[in-house]
Design a protein around this motif. Structure first.
Motif, PDB file in Angstrom:
ATOM      1  N   ARG A  26     -28.241  -1.711  28.357  1.00  0.00           N
ATOM      2  CA  ARG A  26     -27.724  -2.165  27.070  1.00  0.00           C
ATOM      3  C   ARG A  26     -28.804  -2.174  26.001  1.00  0.00           C
ATOM      4  O   ARG A  26     -29.993  -2.249  26.299  1.00  0.00           O
ATOM      5  CB  ARG A  26     -27.101  -3.547  27.190  1.00  0.00           C
ATOM      6  N   VAL A  27     -28.340  -2.104  24.752  1.00  0.00           N
ATOM      7  CA  VAL A  27     -29.211  -2.205  23.594  1.00  0.00           C
ATOM      8  C   VAL A  27     -28.837  -3.484  22.861  1.00  0.00           C
ATOM      9  O   VAL A  27     -27.660  -3.729  22.587  1.00  0.00           O
ATOM     10  CB  VAL A  27     -29.041  -0.991  22.646  1.00  0.00           C
ATOM     11  N   THR A  28     -29.837  -4.317  22.581  1.00  0.00           N
ATOM     12  CA  THR A  28     -29.612  -5.566  21.867  1.00  0.00           C
ATOM     13  C   THR A  28     -30.619  -5.693  20.732  1.00  0.00           C
ATOM     14  O   THR A  28     -31.597  -4.954  20.672  1.00  0.00           O
ATOM     15  CB  THR A  28     -29.781  -6.796  22.787  1.00  0.00           C
ATOM     16  N   GLY A  29     -30.392  -6.658  19.872  1.00  0.00           N
ATOM     17  CA  GLY A  29     -31.349  -6.913  18.814  1.00  0.00           C
ATOM     18  C   GLY A  29     -30.884  -7.994  17.868  1.00  0.00           C
ATOM     19  O   GLY A  29     -29.774  -8.504  17.975  1.00  0.00           O
ATOM     20  N   MET A  30     -31.764  -8.332  16.937  1.00  0.00           N
ATOM     21  CA  MET A  30     -31.463  -9.305  15.899  1.00  0.00           C
ATOM     22  C   MET A  30     -31.847  -8.696  14.560  1.00  0.00           C
ATOM     23  O   MET A  30     -32.880  -8.034  14.446  1.00  0.00           O
ATOM     24  CB  MET A  30     -32.235 -10.606  16.123  1.00  0.00           C
ATOM     25  N   VAL A  31     -31.009  -8.934  13.559  1.00  0.00           N
ATOM     26  CA  VAL A  31     -31.259  -8.420  12.220  1.00  0.00           C
ATOM     27  C   VAL A  31     -31.574  -9.601  11.309  1.00  0.00           C
ATOM     28  O   VAL A  31     -30.804 -10.561  11.247  1.00  0.00           O
ATOM     29  CB  VAL A  31     -30.045  -7.629  11.693  1.00  0.00           C
ATOM     30  N   THR A  32     -32.723  -9.498  10.612  1.00  0.00           N
ATOM     31  CA  THR A  32     -33.149 -10.559   9.700  1.00  0.00           C
ATOM     32  C   THR A  32     -33.496  -9.966   8.337  1.00  0.00           C
ATOM     33  O   THR A  32     -33.707  -8.767   8.202  1.00  0.00           O
ATOM     34  CB  THR A  32     -34.366 -11.326  10.252  1.00  0.00           C
ATOM     35  N   ASP A  33     -33.589 -10.857   7.342  1.00  0.00           N
ATOM     36  CA  ASP A  33     -33.982 -10.437   5.994  1.00  0.00           C
ATOM     37  C   ASP A  33     -35.483 -10.669   5.808  1.00  0.00           C
ATOM     38  O   ASP A  33     -36.157 -11.117   6.751  1.00  0.00           O
ATOM     39  CB  ASP A  33     -33.137 -11.158   4.944  1.00  0.00           C
ATOM     40  N   GLY A  41     -22.978  -9.865   9.702  1.00  0.00           N
ATOM     41  CA  GLY A  41     -22.057  -8.817   9.273  1.00  0.00           C
ATOM     42  C   GLY A  41     -22.690  -7.481   8.934  1.00  0.00           C
ATOM     43  O   GLY A  41     -22.028  -6.616   8.351  1.00  0.00           O
ATOM     44  N   ALA A  42     -23.948  -7.281   9.308  1.00  0.00           N
ATOM     45  CA  ALA A  42     -24.574  -5.972   9.089  1.00  0.00           C
ATOM     46  C   ALA A  42     -23.914  -4.945  10.008  1.00  0.00           C
ATOM     47  O   ALA A  42     -23.571  -5.245  11.150  1.00  0.00           O
ATOM     48  CB  ALA A  42     -26.074  -6.038   9.350  1.00  0.00           C
ATOM     49  N   LYS A  43     -23.732  -3.732   9.512  1.00  0.00           N
ATOM     50  CA  LYS A  43     -23.152  -2.660  10.318  1.00  0.00           C
ATOM     51  C   LYS A  43     -24.256  -2.021  11.142  1.00  0.00           C
ATOM     52  O   LYS A  43     -25.244  -1.533  10.601  1.00  0.00           O
ATOM     53  CB  LYS A  43     -22.487  -1.627   9.424  1.00  0.00           C
ATOM     54  N   VAL A  44     -24.066  -2.022  12.467  1.00  0.00           N
ATOM     55  CA  VAL A  44     -25.056  -1.451  13.385  1.00  0.00           C
ATOM     56  C   VAL A  44     -24.407  -0.272  14.102  1.00  0.00           C
ATOM     57  O   VAL A  44     -23.321  -0.399  14.661  1.00  0.00           O
ATOM     58  CB  VAL A  44     -25.549  -2.497  14.413  1.00  0.00           C
ATOM     59  N   THR A  64     -27.171 -11.250  15.674  1.00  0.00           N
ATOM     60  CA  THR A  64     -27.466 -10.408  16.836  1.00  0.00           C
ATOM     61  C   THR A  64     -26.412  -9.316  17.022  1.00  0.00           C
ATOM     62  O   THR A  64     -25.299  -9.410  16.519  1.00  0.00           O
ATOM     63  CB  THR A  64     -27.537 -11.246  18.123  1.00  0.00           C
ATOM     64  N   PHE A  65     -26.794  -8.292  17.775  1.00  0.00           N
ATOM     65  CA  PHE A  65     -25.869  -7.241  18.172  1.00  0.00           C
ATOM     66  C   PHE A  65     -26.140  -6.869  19.620  1.00  0.00           C
ATOM     67  O   PHE A  65     -27.262  -7.019  20.112  1.00  0.00           O
ATOM     68  CB  PHE A  65     -25.974  -6.007  17.257  1.00  0.00           C
ATOM     69  N   VAL A  66     -25.095  -6.398  20.309  1.00  0.00           N
ATOM     70  CA  VAL A  66     -25.210  -5.984  21.704  1.00  0.00           C
ATOM     71  C   VAL A  66     -24.315  -4.773  21.934  1.00  0.00           C
ATOM     72  O   VAL A  66     -23.154  -4.762  21.528  1.00  0.00           O
ATOM     73  CB  VAL A  66     -24.780  -7.113  22.680  1.00  0.00           C
ATOM     74  N   PHE A  67     -24.873  -3.764  22.574  1.00  0.00           N
ATOM     75  CA  PHE A  67     -24.115  -2.601  23.024  1.00  0.00           C
ATOM     76  C   PHE A  67     -24.304  -2.537  24.531  1.00  0.00           C
ATOM     77  O   PHE A  67     -25.384  -2.187  25.012  1.00  0.00           O
ATOM     78  CB  PHE A  67     -24.632  -1.316  22.365  1.00  0.00           C
TER      79      PHE A  67
END
Length: 133
Positions: A26-33, A41-44, A64-67
């Motif tokens: 899996r691919v995961t991550g966190m998006v910050t400013d 709500g960022a499109k990944v 966060t996002f997870v694939f």
């Protein structure tokens, strides 16, 4: 004779279970400013670089996002959000059983402006070798 039949059945069942397993990760991550606040709500989009297949999601309330269940390959990760430059990271290598973490810090700006980064992933070790000392 019964012991032999039992042994054959165990081998047959074990082989069947092994054949049913898939080699994914899996691919995961966190998006910050820029102030390290999470971006909701960022499109990944994750692109399989070998086949062009793309997987899409949005960041959660925690940023966060997870694939899950992706085949091993080289992936491009793209993150888009209004008010921020588009983030692209290429050549992120995903291997079986080793999750890939791509954390993203978005920069303020026009989404048409692209910030491209190569190989931003982190390998997550999920087991130890036992070799200490």
């Amino acid at each position: 004779m019964q012991a032999l039949c039992f042994a054959v059945a165990v081998v047959w069942l074990t082989a069947g279970m092994a054949a049913g397993q898939t080699g994914t990760s899996r691919v995961t991550g966190m998006v910050t400013d820029p102030q390290s606040a999470v971006v909701v709500g960022a499109k990944v989009t994750v692109f399989h670089e070998g086949t062009g297949v793309e997987y899409k999601s949005e960041t959660t309330d925690a940023g966060t996002f997870v694939f899950d269940a992706l085949p091993p390959a080289s992936y491009t990760v793209k993150v888009e959000m209004s008010g921020f430059k588009t983030f692209i990271s290429r050549k992120n290598i995903l291997t079986v059983g080793t999750p890939l973490t791509v954390n993203v810090k978005l920069e303020l700006g026009d989404a048409a402006t692209v910030v491209e980064v190569a190989e931003t992933y982190e390998r997550v070790q999920t087991a130890t070798s036992g070799n200490t000392g």
